[in-house]
Design a protein around this motif. Sequence first.
Motif, PDB file in Angstrom:
ATOM      1  N   ASN A   1      50.549  73.108 126.764  1.00 38.03           N
ATOM      2  CA  ASN A   1      50.184  73.569 128.127  1.00 38.03           C
ATOM      3  C   ASN A   1      51.200  72.698 129.248  1.00 38.03           C
ATOM      4  O   ASN A   1      50.945  72.593 130.479  1.00 38.03           O
ATOM      5  CB  ASN A   1      48.748  73.220 128.591  1.00 38.03           C
ATOM      6  CG  ASN A   1      47.781  74.046 127.823  1.00 38.03           C
ATOM      7  OD1 ASN A   1      48.217  75.401 127.632  1.00 38.03           O
ATOM      8  ND2 ASN A   1      46.912  73.711 127.509  1.00 38.03           N
ATOM      9  N   ARG A   2      52.251  71.821 128.727  1.00 33.76           N
ATOM     10  CA  ARG A   2      53.041  71.364 129.635  1.00 33.76           C
ATOM     11  C   ARG A   2      54.189  72.051 130.107  1.00 33.76           C
ATOM     12  O   ARG A   2      55.127  72.484 129.353  1.00 33.76           O
ATOM     13  CB  ARG A   2      53.349  69.970 128.957  1.00 33.76           C
ATOM     14  CG  ARG A   2      54.394  68.966 129.965  1.00 33.76           C
ATOM     15  CD  ARG A   2      54.245  67.727 129.187  1.00 33.76           C
ATOM     16  NE  ARG A   2      55.662  67.176 129.600  1.00 33.76           N
ATOM     17  CZ  ARG A   2      56.583  66.274 128.997  1.00 33.76           C
ATOM     18  NH1 ARG A   2      55.836  65.680 127.980  1.00 33.76           N
ATOM     19  NH2 ARG A   2      57.529  65.774 129.458  1.00 33.76           N
ATOM     20  N   ASP A   3      54.395  72.017 131.523  1.00 35.02           N
ATOM     21  CA  ASP A   3      55.452  72.735 131.902  1.00 35.02           C
ATOM     22  C   ASP A   3      56.334  71.866 132.981  1.00 35.02           C
ATOM     23  O   ASP A   3      56.868  72.251 134.075  1.00 35.02           O
ATOM     24  CB  ASP A   3      55.207  74.085 132.820  1.00 35.02           C
ATOM     25  CG  ASP A   3      54.156  73.999 133.860  1.00 35.02           C
ATOM     26  OD1 ASP A   3      53.718  72.504 133.901  1.00 35.02           O
ATOM     27  OD2 ASP A   3      53.809  74.868 134.475  1.00 35.02           O
ATOM     28  N   TYR A   4      56.204  70.573 132.847  1.00 35.34           N
ATOM     29  CA  TYR A   4      57.051  69.697 133.737  1.00 35.34           C
ATOM     30  C   TYR A   4      57.858  68.520 133.043  1.00 35.34           C
ATOM     31  O   TYR A   4      57.584  68.387 131.921  1.00 35.34           O
ATOM     32  CB  TYR A   4      55.839  68.951 134.622  1.00 35.34           C
ATOM     33  CG  TYR A   4      54.836  68.054 133.652  1.00 35.34           C
ATOM     34  CD1 TYR A   4      55.131  66.995 133.452  1.00 35.34           C
ATOM     35  CD2 TYR A   4      53.774  68.876 133.271  1.00 35.34           C
ATOM     36  CE1 TYR A   4      54.156  66.115 132.697  1.00 35.34           C
ATOM     37  CE2 TYR A   4      52.768  68.113 132.598  1.00 35.34           C
ATOM     38  CZ  TYR A   4      52.982  66.761 132.307  1.00 35.34           C
ATOM     39  OH  TYR A   4      52.099  66.123 131.526  1.00 35.34           O
ATOM     40  N   ASN A   5      58.756  67.974 133.548  1.00 33.67           N
ATOM     41  CA  ASN A   5      59.454  67.048 133.079  1.00 33.67           C
ATOM     42  C   ASN A   5      58.895  65.676 133.524  1.00 33.67           C
ATOM     43  O   ASN A   5      58.454  65.682 134.795  1.00 33.67           O
ATOM     44  CB  ASN A   5      60.878  67.056 133.726  1.00 33.67           C
ATOM     45  CG  ASN A   5      61.683  68.163 132.743  1.00 33.67           C
ATOM     46  OD1 ASN A   5      61.384  68.524 131.748  1.00 33.67           O
ATOM     47  ND2 ASN A   5      62.672  68.623 133.306  1.00 33.67           N
ATOM     48  N   MET A   6      59.008  64.548 133.045  1.00 35.93           N
ATOM     49  CA  MET A   6      58.774  63.139 133.667  1.00 35.93           C
ATOM     50  C   MET A   6      60.062  62.406 133.731  1.00 35.93           C
ATOM     51  O   MET A   6      61.306  62.624 133.041  1.00 35.93           O
ATOM     52  CB  MET A   6      57.917  62.636 132.527  1.00 35.93           C
ATOM     53  CG  MET A   6      56.505  63.246 132.374  1.00 35.93           C
ATOM     54  SD  MET A   6      55.441  62.118 131.260  1.00 35.93           S
ATOM     55  CE  MET A   6      56.086  62.325 129.827  1.00 35.93           C
ATOM     56  N   GLY A   7      60.290  61.531 134.560  1.00 36.82           N
ATOM     57  CA  GLY A   7      61.314  60.696 134.570  1.00 36.82           C
ATOM     58  C   GLY A   7      61.106  59.560 135.681  1.00 36.82           C
ATOM     59  O   GLY A   7      60.188  59.313 136.217  1.00 36.82           O
ATOM     60  N   SER A   8      62.234  58.861 135.911  1.00 43.47           N
ATOM     61  CA  SER A   8      62.394  58.057 137.191  1.00 43.47           C
ATOM     62  C   SER A   8      63.331  58.355 138.262  1.00 43.47           C
ATOM     63  O   SER A   8      64.163  59.151 137.778  1.00 43.47           O
ATOM     64  CB  SER A   8      62.450  56.607 136.544  1.00 43.47           C
ATOM     65  OG  SER A   8      63.646  56.717 135.895  1.00 43.47           O
ATOM     66  N   GLY A   9      63.044  57.630 139.418  1.00 40.09           N
ATOM     67  CA  GLY A   9      64.200  58.170 140.279  1.00 40.09           C
ATOM     68  C   GLY A   9      63.916  57.286 141.545  1.00 40.09           C
ATOM     69  O   GLY A   9      63.630  56.060 141.475  1.00 40.09           O
ATOM     70  N   PHE A  10      64.422  57.864 142.692  1.00 40.81           N
ATOM     71  CA  PHE A  10      63.952  57.490 144.163  1.00 40.81           C
ATOM     72  C   PHE A  10      63.692  58.485 145.066  1.00 40.81           C
ATOM     73  O   PHE A  10      63.762  59.763 144.864  1.00 40.81           O
ATOM     74  CB  PHE A  10      65.197  56.633 144.471  1.00 40.81           C
ATOM     75  CG  PHE A  10      66.441  57.317 144.728  1.00 40.81           C
ATOM     76  CD1 PHE A  10      66.770  57.947 146.166  1.00 40.81           C
ATOM     77  CD2 PHE A  10      67.310  57.728 143.496  1.00 40.81           C
ATOM     78  CE1 PHE A  10      67.849  59.021 146.082  1.00 40.81           C
ATOM     79  CE2 PHE A  10      68.427  58.518 143.819  1.00 40.81           C
ATOM     80  CZ  PHE A  10      68.690  59.072 144.963  1.00 40.81           C
ATOM     81  N   SER A  11      63.264  58.406 146.363  1.00 42.87           N
ATOM     82  CA  SER A  11      62.835  59.006 147.235  1.00 42.87           C
ATOM     83  C   SER A  11      63.146  58.455 148.742  1.00 42.87           C
ATOM     84  O   SER A  11      62.925  57.151 148.784  1.00 42.87           O
ATOM     85  CB  SER A  11      61.249  59.473 147.521  1.00 42.87           C
ATOM     86  OG  SER A  11      60.473  58.311 147.804  1.00 42.87           O
ATOM     87  N   SER A  12      63.623  59.341 149.579  1.00 44.49           N
ATOM     88  CA  SER A  12      63.615  58.943 150.908  1.00 44.49           C
ATOM     89  C   SER A  12      63.189  59.323 151.774  1.00 44.49           C
ATOM     90  O   SER A  12      62.756  60.927 151.408  1.00 44.49           O
ATOM     91  CB  SER A  12      65.278  58.760 151.133  1.00 44.49           C
ATOM     92  OG  SER A  12      65.713  60.119 151.020  1.00 44.49           O
ATOM     93  N   LYS A  13      62.419  59.024 152.944  1.00 45.81           N
ATOM     94  CA  LYS A  13      61.586  59.690 153.888  1.00 45.81           C
ATOM     95  C   LYS A  13      62.219  59.325 155.250  1.00 45.81           C
ATOM     96  O   LYS A  13      62.492  58.164 155.683  1.00 45.81           O
ATOM     97  CB  LYS A  13      60.055  59.577 153.538  1.00 45.81           C
ATOM     98  CG  LYS A  13      59.763  59.865 152.401  1.00 45.81           C
ATOM     99  CD  LYS A  13      58.370  59.428 151.911  1.00 45.81           C
ATOM    100  CE  LYS A  13      57.782  59.755 150.616  1.00 45.81           C
ATOM    101  NZ  LYS A  13      56.860  59.189 150.449  1.00 45.81           N
ATOM    102  N   LEU A  14      62.052  60.253 156.195  1.00 42.39           N
ATOM    103  CA  LEU A  14      62.399  60.109 157.713  1.00 42.39           C
ATOM    104  C   LEU A  14      61.315  60.928 158.518  1.00 42.39           C
ATOM    105  O   LEU A  14      61.117  61.959 158.324  1.00 42.39           O
ATOM    106  CB  LEU A  14      63.834  60.617 157.933  1.00 42.39           C
ATOM    107  CG  LEU A  14      64.442  60.561 159.390  1.00 42.39           C
ATOM    108  CD1 LEU A  14      64.112  58.961 159.867  1.00 42.39           C
ATOM    109  CD2 LEU A  14      65.443  61.086 159.383  1.00 42.39           C
TER     110      LEU A  14
ATOM    111  N   GLN B   1      60.933  63.402 127.360  1.00 49.67           N
ATOM    112  CA  GLN B   1      60.495  63.727 128.821  1.00 49.67           C
ATOM    113  C   GLN B   1      60.402  64.862 129.213  1.00 49.67           C
ATOM    114  O   GLN B   1      59.974  64.913 130.224  1.00 49.67           O
ATOM    115  CB  GLN B   1      61.249  62.558 129.666  1.00 49.67           C
ATOM    116  CG  GLN B   1      60.981  60.972 129.240  1.00 49.67           C
ATOM    117  CD  GLN B   1      61.946  60.231 130.366  1.00 49.67           C
ATOM    118  OE1 GLN B   1      63.146  60.800 130.566  1.00 49.67           O
ATOM    119  NE2 GLN B   1      61.453  59.201 130.832  1.00 49.67           N
ATOM    120  N   GLY B   2      61.213  65.626 128.632  1.00 52.50           N
ATOM    121  CA  GLY B   2      61.178  67.221 128.941  1.00 52.50           C
ATOM    122  C   GLY B   2      62.729  67.624 128.744  1.00 52.50           C
ATOM    123  O   GLY B   2      63.375  67.095 127.739  1.00 52.50           O
ATOM    124  N   ASP B   3      63.275  68.496 129.692  1.00 54.26           N
ATOM    125  CA  ASP B   3      64.685  69.042 129.683  1.00 54.26           C
ATOM    126  C   ASP B   3      65.343  67.897 130.320  1.00 54.26           C
ATOM    127  O   ASP B   3      65.271  67.684 131.468  1.00 54.26           O
ATOM    128  CB  ASP B   3      64.361  70.294 130.656  1.00 54.26           C
ATOM    129  CG  ASP B   3      63.830  71.470 129.969  1.00 54.26           C
ATOM    130  OD1 ASP B   3      63.953  71.689 128.535  1.00 54.26           O
ATOM    131  OD2 ASP B   3      63.280  72.249 130.391  1.00 54.26           O
TER     132      ASP B   3
END
Length: 141
Positions: free
Chosen positions: A22-35, A82-84
């Motif tokens: 039932n899994r349709d998502y990838n897992m991983g690491s990264g970053f985000s920026s917000k303004l 982790q996925g695709d």
Amino acid sequence: MSAYLNGILLGGSITDYYRVINRDYNMGSGFSSKLYAGLLFGNKAGLYVKVEDYRLFTWKGYSPNTDLSQLTGHEMENLNIQGDRGNTKFTILNQRFYYRLKKRYVFSLETSYYLRNSFYDYFLGVKYQIVESKIGIGYLL
């Protein structure tokens, strides 16, 4: 006005190809920026803008030669991936304007733009975008 830069140790993002149980998502690491930015016109009106950008990298994927349909249920539940393999960019742009009509009534307009760009190592990339608009009248308690 405020700005943020964050690291993502483990996050998830919808995927267009990876389907195991039932899994349709990838897992991983990264970053985000917000303004975030806002402009007030006395106590009568306000304009707010919010931009959020997320980058998620899926490092450990499966080989394109792997036939997932040949795996048993137990093997699929215990896949060490982790996925695709690839990366995803997800951006949200939100604008909101409000105006006080009377003492306790508020009129508002809001527009949000969502963009997902997924780049896969072994599959075609996918771009998805949607715009959402809202009009509202509220009562302040």
